[in-house]
Design an enzyme around this catalytic site. Structure first.
Site, mmCIF file in Angstrom:
data_model
loop_
_atom_site.group_PDB
_atom_site.id
_atom_site.type_symbol
_atom_site.label_atom_id
_atom_site.label_comp_id
_atom_site.label_asym_id
_atom_site.label_seq_id
_atom_site.Cartn_x
_atom_site.Cartn_y
_atom_site.Cartn_z
ATOM 1 N NE ARG A 20 24.865 -19.981 39.613
ATOM 2 C CZ ARG A 20 25.555 -21.121 39.720
ATOM 3 N NH1 ARG A 20 25.276 -22.161 38.934
ATOM 4 N NH2 ARG A 20 26.525 -21.227 40.609
ATOM 5 N N PRO B 154 28.125 -27.355 44.306
ATOM 6 C CG PRO B 154 27.840 -29.089 45.820
ATOM 7 C CD PRO B 154 27.091 -27.996 45.118
ATOM 8 C CD GLU B 155 32.470 -24.730 40.232
ATOM 9 O OE1 GLU B 155 33.183 -24.937 39.224
ATOM 10 O OE2 GLU B 155 32.287 -23.586 40.702
ATOM 11 C CE LYS C 40 28.482 -28.110 37.880
ATOM 12 N NZ LYS C 40 27.731 -26.832 37.871
#
Length: 310
Positions: free
Chosen positions: A300, A2-3, A52
């Site tokens: 990533r 989640p950003e 976050k």
């Protein structure tokens, strides 16, 4: 993962339905039993997000810090007020007898334990490994799978915030915050694509926003920070300060600025229409037609156009 926009939406959900209430706090899973006992019976006074991280402050000064990490999510049951521009519009839903169910994590959908977005009984029994449950008489929030869930005192919570970079949705001075980001990026020899994911440089940007911000700036993600012109970094910050509020408002990371109103409406429903390059490895760039490249950067996936961003 989640950003930032999702965490801000979650904080606003708590503000709408839990702030000002005395909460029943428990740990059905048992892994947060001591923290739950410390918070149980206290009034939640405010909830905020920085990057976050979510910080829920209670009347004693205790702060519940939650970082969802890769797999965390909140399930909301009962009264789940619609959030429009951060305002509580509960009145449009009717009385608390409408028992909704919403999961808020990397995206927003109904929890597997709900049917048709509703719950048959309230409060629902905890399903699976629920780290912490926060409950009022009308609303329940279950947290599962976070990377961090802890109770801090105010100074400890502030220390976490101090380690984070600026967040456009958590500052009253966008210009000053932007200057901080410019200095932190242009003083480093690390690739800009990696720096944008460094939460101590700028808070809240994840894999999707990183790829899209860099494409919108037509910037090669491999460019060392110190070689990026200051005005380009500032433009990225200004762009982030536009995309983040839009994501908070809609709940979607819609990053294409070429869409008209009908196109935006379609993209809200169809995730394949939302982005310039993210998730489009091997597909033609929407601008030049060159296949979008996907590679690994600091563990990533990184998506970019090798022509538009050279």
């Amino acid at each position: 993962m989640p950003e930032g926009h999702t965490v801000h939406r979650i904080a606003r959900q708590f503000t709408a339905d839990f702030a000002g209430h005395r909460l029943a706090v428990s740990s059905p899973q048992g892994r947060f039993a001591a923290g739950a006992a410390r918070l149980d019976g206290q009034v939640l006074t405010e909830t905020a997000a920085v990057g976050k991280h979510m910080f829920a402050t209670f009347e004693s000064g205790d702060v519940l810090r939650v970082h969802l990490g890769l797999y965390g999510a909140w399930d909301f049951f009962g009264v789940v007020s619609p959030i429009v521009d951060g305002q509580d519009v509960r009145g449009s839903m009717g009385a608390p007898r409408l028992r909704r169910a919403v999961r808020m994590g990397e995206d927003e959908r109904e929890p597997p334990s709900a049917e048709g977005g509703l719950v048959a009984s309230f409060p629902p029994d905890p399903v699976g490994a629920v780290r912490v449950r926060l409950a009022t008489e009308e609303s329940v929030a279950d947290l599962r799978g976070p990377s961090a869930c802890e109770v801090l005192d105010p100074s400890e919570a502030q220390a976490v915030v101090d380690r984070l970079g600026p967040d456009p949705a958590s500052t009253d001075d966008l210009d000053a915050a932007g200057q901080v980001v410019v200095e932190r990026i242009t003083s480093r020899g690390v690739a800009v694509g990696q720096l944008l994911m460094d939460q101590s440089v700028v808070a809240g940007i994840g894999n999707i926003y990183r790829a899209e911000l860099l494409f919108r700036a037509r910037l090669d993600p491999h460019t060392p920070g110190r070689r990026v012109p200051r005005e380009v970094v500032r433009a990225i910050w200004d762009d982030w300060a536009v995309l983040l509020p839009d994501g908070i408002r809609t709940g979607a990371m819609l990053t294409r600025e070429d869409l008209d109103a009908d196109g935006r409406a379609r993209a809200i429903v169809d995730t394949s229409e939302r982005h310039w390059v993210y998730g489009r490895g091997g597909l033609p760039c929407r601008v030049c037609g060159t296949p979008v490249v996907v590679e690994e950067m600091a563990g990533r996936k990184l998506y970019f156009c090798p022509v538009c961003q050279r």
